[in-house]
Design an enzyme around this catalytic site. Structure first.
Site, mmCIF file in Angstrom:
data_model
loop_
_atom_site.group_PDB
_atom_site.id
_atom_site.type_symbol
_atom_site.label_atom_id
_atom_site.label_comp_id
_atom_site.label_asym_id
_atom_site.label_seq_id
_atom_site.Cartn_x
_atom_site.Cartn_y
_atom_site.Cartn_z
ATOM 1 N N TYR A 57 8.235 6.866 7.379
ATOM 2 C CA TYR A 57 7.921 8.257 7.740
ATOM 3 C C TYR A 57 8.755 9.243 6.932
ATOM 4 O O TYR A 57 9.167 10.281 7.433
ATOM 5 C CB TYR A 57 8.135 8.483 9.248
ATOM 6 C CG TYR A 57 7.470 7.428 10.097
ATOM 7 C CD1 TYR A 57 6.083 7.420 10.241
ATOM 8 C CD2 TYR A 57 8.204 6.417 10.706
ATOM 9 C CE1 TYR A 57 5.455 6.438 10.989
ATOM 10 C CE2 TYR A 57 7.574 5.426 11.454
ATOM 11 C CZ TYR A 57 6.211 5.445 11.591
ATOM 12 O OH TYR A 57 5.587 4.466 12.320
ATOM 13 N N ASP A 78 -1.078 -4.152 24.714
ATOM 14 C CA ASP A 78 -0.237 -4.192 23.515
ATOM 15 C C ASP A 78 1.199 -4.465 23.971
ATOM 16 O O ASP A 78 1.881 -3.560 24.447
ATOM 17 C CB ASP A 78 -0.356 -2.860 22.771
ATOM 18 C CG ASP A 78 0.530 -2.789 21.525
ATOM 19 O OD1 ASP A 78 1.403 -3.669 21.366
ATOM 20 O OD2 ASP A 78 0.355 -1.846 20.731
ATOM 21 N N TYR A 106 1.486 4.373 21.418
ATOM 22 C CA TYR A 106 1.729 4.028 20.018
ATOM 23 C C TYR A 106 1.254 2.593 19.789
ATOM 24 O O TYR A 106 1.672 1.689 20.522
ATOM 25 C CB TYR A 106 3.208 4.157 19.636
ATOM 26 C CG TYR A 106 3.432 3.727 18.194
ATOM 27 C CD1 TYR A 106 3.110 4.580 17.143
ATOM 28 C CD2 TYR A 106 3.883 2.441 17.893
ATOM 29 C CE1 TYR A 106 3.250 4.171 15.826
ATOM 30 C CE2 TYR A 106 4.024 2.027 16.571
ATOM 31 C CZ TYR A 106 3.709 2.899 15.555
ATOM 32 O OH TYR A 106 3.837 2.489 14.245
ATOM 33 N N LYS A 157 6.798 -7.894 16.833
ATOM 34 C CA LYS A 157 8.218 -7.525 16.866
ATOM 35 C C LYS A 157 9.179 -8.688 17.157
ATOM 36 O O LYS A 157 9.609 -9.337 16.216
ATOM 37 C CB LYS A 157 8.427 -6.356 17.836
ATOM 38 C CG LYS A 157 7.889 -5.048 17.249
ATOM 39 C CD LYS A 157 8.531 -3.813 17.866
ATOM 40 C CE LYS A 157 8.310 -2.601 17.009
ATOM 41 N NZ LYS A 157 7.064 -1.876 17.285
HETATM 42 C C1 LIG Z 1 5.830 -1.484 16.602
HETATM 43 C C2 LIG Z 1 4.587 -1.457 17.395
HETATM 44 C C3 LIG Z 1 3.334 -1.679 16.795
HETATM 45 C C4 LIG Z 1 3.163 -1.873 15.306
HETATM 46 O O1 LIG Z 1 3.791 -3.011 14.837
HETATM 47 P P1 LIG Z 1 4.132 -3.136 13.253
HETATM 48 O O2 LIG Z 1 4.680 -4.516 13.119
HETATM 49 O O3 LIG Z 1 5.139 -2.071 12.968
HETATM 50 O O4 LIG Z 1 2.872 -2.933 12.519
HETATM 51 C C5 LIG Z 1 2.219 -1.665 17.612
HETATM 52 N N1 LIG Z 1 2.317 -1.469 18.938
HETATM 53 C C6 LIG Z 1 3.503 -1.259 19.559
HETATM 54 C C7 LIG Z 1 3.550 -1.071 21.027
HETATM 55 C C8 LIG Z 1 4.673 -1.232 18.795
HETATM 56 O O5 LIG Z 1 5.843 -0.994 19.406
#
Ligand SMILES: *Cc1c(COP(=O)(O)O)cnc(C)c1O
Length: 414
Positions: free
Chosen positions: A5, A234, A133, A263
């Protein structure tokens, strides 16, 4: 070189890291910082963990990578099995992706292909909530919060989805009837165009570091059932213990149809993510026109990443993480208590190994970051938020330094 960013040239130089061990980053000038971010929430076991290092070395002795098209390998097979055992009931099929964002793209495709295969071609949108997000690729961006996700910059390009209000704040808040009714009405009105719902369960991460009631997640489950939409959770930020449960969906006793993890999957060693789904979703998608799921990253199921992930899951398997999480939660609550009375602090909140100090106004981010670094801790505040998501192995004294640094950051003035 771009940083995340960032502008070029960058507004401020980045700190050079030469090595890391346990919970500490070592800078080029010899300073050591406690990593309060666990490298963007991934390094749950800390750096240079002997078991993770060994797993990577062992796999290197066999092969670092091999394509997954037409070939397979034991690390992927074993990891898929382990993930299905660990995940909420019913998630029995796995697609390995190379980052969290890509796993979200795959989840969205699963929803669209699922409805397409059932003859509902017009069901091409997702329902989600504001404040979310889900990643930075175009498909994932389109389900991020429209304001903080900068949808205006990409007007006319992003897919158009359906946004409900943010779930009301508070893990202990219970179900807000007004919010639940609004979501139900929206789903009812738009059901004919909705393929699924995507939600970060219980914790909204990069969209604002907020916690909501597990009852909101359960409500989304029932809305999906009522209108034959798929529920995508997610768990990229929350998976593998961060919120105090192995998956945040467990707080709600809910099983999604599709779940994204990433992650912390590899313990923060390298990039790997996965999209899990039910046998039914896989079967319907596979019976559809495409004859399969239309995705296949070059580095899909990278063996090195799979081997390290297996070692990370082995560490979690002894259950010690639950004691670590409970300890961190207590220390964050106690240590951040004095922040409540600081000038300019709107709210202090803690859940599992997530501690947040929310300010009334946007921070001077570089002043706040410097104050934390001067206190020996690496933090990356954004907007009006100072937060920590430390490695689970962070000990009591280091947690005291961490919370003191968060308070220093909250007190910093430009
Ligand atoms: C970090 C994150 C993503 C994206 O993951 P990347 O490995 O950075 O592409 C998607 N959803 C959530 C909830 C996240 O915290």
């Amino acid at each position: 070189m771009w940083h995340p960013y960032g502008a070029l040239p960058a507004a401020a130089p980045s700190l050079p890291v030469v090595s890391a061990e346990g919970v500490r980053l070592r800078l080029a000038d010899g300073r050591e910082l406690i990593d309060g971010m666990a490298s963007w929430w991934c390094a749950i076991h800390g750096y240079r963990h002997p078991a993770l290092d060994a797993a990577a070395r062992k796999q290197l002795g066999r092969m670092a990578h091999v394509m997954f098209g037409g070939l397979t390998h034991e690390p992927a097979i074993r990891l898929a099995e382990r993930l299905c055992e660990l995940a909420p009931a019913g998630l029995e099929r796995v697609f390995f992706a190379d980052s969290g964002s890509v796993s979200v793209e795959v989840a969205i495709k699963l929803c669209l292909q699922y409805q397409h295969a059932r003859g509902r071609m017009e069901r091409t949108r997702l329902l989600t909530v504001r404040g979310g997000y889900h990643g930075d690729t175009a498909g994932a961006m389109a389900v991020c919060d429209p304001v903080s996700g900068m949808h205006s910059l990409f007007a006319g390009v992003l897919a158009q989805h359906v946004f409900a209000e943010r779930p009301p704040d508070g893990f202990d808040a219970g179900l807000d009837e007004r919010w639940a009714a609004e979501v139900s009405e929206l789903a009812q009105a738009r059901a004919g165009e909705l393929a699924g719902v995507i939600l970060e369960p219980v914790v909204q991460g990069a969209g604002g570091m907020r916690f909501h009631s597990p009852a909101c997640v359960a409500h989304m489950r029932s809305v999906c059932d009522e209108h034959e939409m798929l529920l995508v959770l997610d768990e990229i930020a929350t998976g593998f213990g961060r919120s105090g449960a192995m998956f945040a969906a467990e707080h709600a006793g809910v099983s999604p149809d599709v779940m994204c993890v990433g992650k912390a999957l590899t313990g923060g060693y390298m990039t790997l993510a996965a999209t899990l789904c039910t046998a039914e979703v896989a079967e319907v998608v596979s019976s559809g026109e495409g004859g399969g799921l239309m995705h296949g990253p070059t580095f899909m199921a990278n063996p090195l990443a799979c081997a390290v992930s297996l070692a990370s899951l082995d560490i979690l398997a002894d259950g010690e993480w639950e004691r670590q999480l409970a300890h961190i939660e207590t220390e964050l609550r106690d240590g951040l208590e004095p922040a409540r009375s600081l000038d300019g602090v709107r709210e202090v909140r803690v859940l599992g190994a997530i501690g947040v100090v929310e300010m009334e106004q946007d921070l001077d981010v570089s002043a706040a970051t410097s104050a934390a670094v001067d206190a020996g801790v690496w933090l990356r505040p954004f907007r009006n938020l100072i937060y920590a998501m430390p490695p689970y192995v962070t000990g009591g004294e280091d947690l005291a330094l961490l919370t003191a640094a968060m308070i220093a950051a909250a007190s910093a003035r430009s």
